[in-house]
Design an enzyme around this catalytic site. Structure first.
Site, PDB file in Angstrom:
ATOM      1  N   GLY A  23       5.363   9.659 -47.289  1.00 45.97           N
ATOM      2  CA  GLY A  23       5.587  11.004 -46.759  1.00 45.97           C
ATOM      3  C   GLY A  23       4.881  12.121 -47.510  1.00 45.97           C
ATOM      4  N   GLU A  64       7.605  14.527 -54.370  1.00 48.04           N
ATOM      5  CA  GLU A  64       8.329  13.899 -53.256  1.00 48.04           C
ATOM      6  C   GLU A  64       8.182  14.759 -52.001  1.00 48.04           C
ATOM      7  OE1 GLU A  64       9.791  11.710 -51.598  1.00 48.04           O
ATOM      8  OE2 GLU A  64      11.521  10.817 -52.572  1.00 48.04           O
ATOM      9  N   ASP A  66      17.062  13.920 -49.869  1.00 49.13           N
ATOM     10  CA  ASP A  66      18.229  13.986 -48.993  1.00 49.13           C
ATOM     11  C   ASP A  66      19.465  13.589 -49.799  1.00 49.13           C
ATOM     12  OD1 ASP A  66      19.993  13.953 -46.905  1.00 49.13           O
ATOM     13  OD2 ASP A  66      19.074  12.300 -45.815  1.00 49.13           O
ATOM     14  N   LYS A  83      17.132  18.902 -48.992  1.00 46.08           N
ATOM     15  CA  LYS A  83      18.180  19.035 -47.974  1.00 46.08           C
ATOM     16  C   LYS A  83      19.509  19.231 -48.668  1.00 46.08           C
ATOM     17  CE  LYS A  83      16.990  15.888 -44.395  1.00 46.08           C
ATOM     18  NZ  LYS A  83      17.455  14.789 -43.525  1.00 46.08           N
ATOM     19  N   ARG A  99       3.820  11.718 -38.430  1.00 47.82           N
ATOM     20  CA  ARG A  99       3.346  12.092 -39.770  1.00 47.82           C
ATOM     21  C   ARG A  99       2.159  13.050 -39.712  1.00 47.82           C
ATOM     22  NH1 ARG A  99       5.807   8.921 -43.763  1.00 47.82           N
ATOM     23  NH2 ARG A  99       6.139   6.750 -43.236  1.00 47.82           N
TER      24      ARG A  99
HETATM   25  P1  IMP Z   1      17.199   9.965 -50.027  1.00 44.56           P
HETATM   26  O1  IMP Z   1      17.131   8.701 -50.867  1.00 44.56           O
HETATM   27  O2  IMP Z   1      18.399   9.963 -49.140  1.00 44.56           O
HETATM   28  O3  IMP Z   1      17.110  11.237 -50.833  1.00 44.56           O
HETATM   29  O4  IMP Z   1      16.021   9.905 -49.000  1.00 44.56           O
HETATM   30  C1  IMP Z   1      14.757  10.031 -49.389  1.00 44.56           C
HETATM   31  C2  IMP Z   1      13.781   9.482 -48.378  1.00 44.56           C
HETATM   32  O5  IMP Z   1      14.295   9.351 -47.057  1.00 44.56           O
HETATM   33  C3  IMP Z   1      12.667  10.484 -48.301  1.00 44.56           C
HETATM   34  O6  IMP Z   1      11.711  10.228 -49.290  1.00 44.56           O
HETATM   35  C4  IMP Z   1      12.176  10.295 -46.894  1.00 44.56           C
HETATM   36  O7  IMP Z   1      11.225   9.254 -46.877  1.00 44.56           O
HETATM   37  C5  IMP Z   1      13.398   9.867 -46.117  1.00 44.56           C
HETATM   38  N1  IMP Z   1      13.989  11.041 -45.430  1.00 44.56           N
HETATM   39  C6  IMP Z   1      15.146  11.670 -45.736  1.00 44.56           C
HETATM   40  N2  IMP Z   1      15.377  12.704 -44.908  1.00 44.56           N
HETATM   41  C7  IMP Z   1      14.330  12.733 -44.064  1.00 44.56           C
HETATM   42  C8  IMP Z   1      13.968  13.615 -42.976  1.00 44.56           C
HETATM   43  O8  IMP Z   1      14.652  14.572 -42.607  1.00 44.56           O
HETATM   44  N3  IMP Z   1      12.805  13.334 -42.344  1.00 44.56           N
HETATM   45  C9  IMP Z   1      11.985  12.304 -42.712  1.00 44.56           C
HETATM   46  N4  IMP Z   1      12.275  11.483 -43.715  1.00 44.56           N
HETATM   47  C10 IMP Z   1      13.446  11.679 -44.393  1.00 44.56           C
HETATM   48 MG    MG Z   2       9.720   9.538 -48.754  1.00 41.10          MG
END
Ligand code: IMP
Ligand code: MG
Length: 170
Positions: free
Chosen positions: A40, A95, A99, A127, A161
């Site tokens: 991403g 990053e 989230d 987020k 993307r």
């Molecule tokens: P986390 O481990 O929950 O913080 O998620 C991290 C990963 O989930 C990010 O690096 C993204 O690849 C994916 N991700 C989380 N939220 C989104 C979103 O709103 N759109 C796209 N990818 C997301």
């Molecule tokens: Mg990611």
């Protein structure tokens, strides 16, 4: 599902320049290693790196997460490690979006084991709705309350993307 414009290409450009200026100031006279979290981050890292006025090395890491959806019960593992030596060097982890914080927490742990001089975090989007592990972001592009974001590198099921702007999927 419909996509709704959230942040335009122009606003992204402006914000990325601001972040790059701040990083260039903070790291003046040093030589940080930018570690981008695939996939991403590709466009964000490419734009950010080219706005820096300091020399920087670039490497990539990739993580995959498995398990119960998006809760903290997921497990994260690295599917691609960095190839540059970061021992004793300043590292900036870049990053796309944070989230739950789970992916980032895992990657930070892996990087710490390699003995860098320091680690700072730069994220395009933080987020706020669902942070299971609160990790302070040193350089944050945008903070949003909620929603699933696509474009500018971010995907939904590997789609979207390559959109130049950021959208929220509804
Ligand atoms: P986390 O481990 O929950 O913080 O998620 C991290 C990963 O989930 C990010 O690096 C993204 O690849 C994916 N991700 C989380 N939220 C989104 C979103 O709103 N759109 C796209 N990818 C997301
Ligand atoms: Mg990611």
């Amino acid at each position: 599902m419909e996509k709704e414009l959230l942040i335009s290409k122009k606003s992204i450009e402006k914000r990325v320049k601001e972040l790059a200026n701040q990083i260039s100031l903070d790291y003046e006279g040093r030589d940080p290693v930018l570690i981008g979290v695939l996939k991403g981050v590709i466009f964000f890292l490419a734009d950010l790196a080219r706005e820096l006025s300091i020399p920087a090395k670039i490497d990539f890491i990739r993580a995959a997460s498995y398990g119960a959806g998006t809760t903290s019960s997921r497990t994260v593992r690295l599917t691609k490690d960095i190839e540059t030596s970061i021992h004793g060097k300043p590292v900036i982890l870049v990053e796309d979006i944070v989230d739950t914080g789970l992916t980032l927490a895992h990657i930070v742990k892996e990087i710490e084991r390699k003995g860098p001089e320091s680690i700072r975090i730069c994220a395009l989007i933080e987020k706020l709705e669902r942070q299971d592990i609160k990790i302070p972001i040193d350089y944050c592009g945008f903070r949003i309350e909620e929603g699933f974001i696509i474009g500018y590198g971010l995907d939904f099921d590997e789609k979207y993307r390559n959109l130049p702007d950021l959208y929220v999927l509804r």
